[in-house]
Scaffold this active site. Sequence first.
Site, PDB file in Angstrom:
ATOM      1  N   GLU A  18      21.935  85.762  23.485  1.00  0.00           N
ATOM      2  CA  GLU A  18      22.603  84.529  23.052  1.00  0.00           C
ATOM      3  C   GLU A  18      23.882  84.835  22.279  1.00  0.00           C
ATOM      4  OE1 GLU A  18      21.009  80.483  22.681  1.00  0.00           O
ATOM      5  OE2 GLU A  18      19.260  81.468  21.816  1.00  0.00           O
ATOM      6  N   TYR A  46      17.499  87.848  28.446  1.00  0.00           N
ATOM      7  CA  TYR A  46      17.322  86.578  27.729  1.00  0.00           C
ATOM      8  C   TYR A  46      16.655  85.612  28.705  1.00  0.00           C
ATOM      9  CZ  TYR A  46      18.513  82.130  25.498  1.00  0.00           C
ATOM     10  OH  TYR A  46      18.457  80.872  24.953  1.00  0.00           O
ATOM     11  N   ASP A  52      14.635  88.616  24.428  1.00  0.00           N
ATOM     12  CA  ASP A  52      14.002  87.348  24.083  1.00  0.00           C
ATOM     13  C   ASP A  52      13.323  86.831  25.342  1.00  0.00           C
ATOM     14  OD1 ASP A  52      13.283  84.789  23.494  1.00  0.00           O
ATOM     15  OD2 ASP A  52      15.276  84.101  22.906  1.00  0.00           O
ATOM     16  N   ASN A  87      10.959  84.361  25.389  1.00  0.00           N
ATOM     17  CA  ASN A  87      10.544  82.955  25.280  1.00  0.00           C
ATOM     18  C   ASN A  87       9.118  82.737  25.768  1.00  0.00           C
ATOM     19  OD1 ASN A  87      12.532  81.277  23.987  1.00  0.00           O
ATOM     20  ND2 ASN A  87      13.909  81.723  25.691  1.00  0.00           N
ATOM     21  N   ASP A 111      17.858  82.164  14.301  1.00  0.00           N
ATOM     22  CA  ASP A 111      16.445  81.757  14.212  1.00  0.00           C
ATOM     23  C   ASP A 111      15.495  82.874  14.661  1.00  0.00           C
ATOM     24  OD1 ASP A 111      17.620  81.265  16.678  1.00  0.00           O
ATOM     25  OD2 ASP A 111      16.558  79.391  17.048  1.00  0.00           O
TER      26      ASP A 111
END
Length: 272
Positions: free
Chosen positions: A34, A113, A154, A156, A254
């Site tokens: 990101e 990602y 990441d 998710n 975050d």
Amino acid sequence: MLIATWNVNSIRTRLSQIIDWINEKNPDILCLQETKVMDDSFPIEPFERLGYSVEIYGQKSYNGVAIISKIKAENTKKGFYGCINFDQNIEMFLDQKRIISADINGIKFINVYVPNGSSLESGKFEYKINWLSCLASFLDEQEQKGELICLMGDFNIAPSNLDIHDPKKYEGGIMASEIERNALNNVLKGRLIDTFRIFEKDTGHWSWWDYRNNAYELNKGWRIDHIYISNELSSKLKSCVIDSSPRANLRPSDHAPVMINLDLDNINEEFF
DNA sequence: ATGGCAGAAGCATTCTGA
């Protein structure tokens, strides 16, 4: 060799925090997600001043991945390049910059990602599952070539209910569904291991806390950022830690960085 | 079920994320 992954949620907004973290931890490789910036606007110089080389694959506003490494990366590939086993149309994955891979020290580092998917009913969810299917094909190819793999980023996805602060509330939903977990396991296929779980079997360890509802202060998090390595590298693995401290920064990402220590001193004698 | 918080684009507000 210290290898880290960090979803920084904008490289430009987080730059000084990332530089501070590099100065503190001195990682050999740092994979970012990101970055949210086009390649011609990526701040390369601050990393080069610290002796790193930078491989980037970005776009405007969304997504974007980068590999920052002390040893210059070789054979950099951006996107699902050369995904010959994949029988679906990969055109749909070309506009979202979510994967970059490169060879460093005889290991293929794959920085991802993974799409969030929004909700199980969303079209974005179908995109997420297809994207993971393409990633599985990409990994199949690397395996066929005999590559040693470090797959990180990441994802998710919380691999199990141990990776969610409130599994009763969230299990079965986005990032915690059987469909996503099966898709992730189809990428791993038993050939890649979750380095964090080698050292920590218990719940209560998170890499992401929602900006909303005071989630960090209440420690309501998820473990969705992962570092996977080939089984053959497991004897080289010395540690895996989540460094939650940057999440307490002013204007934090975050996500928190995840880092492994891989002892590669004798890898060339052993594998090549 | 929705919103909450944050970043980018761009200048008010919308889109996206997880």
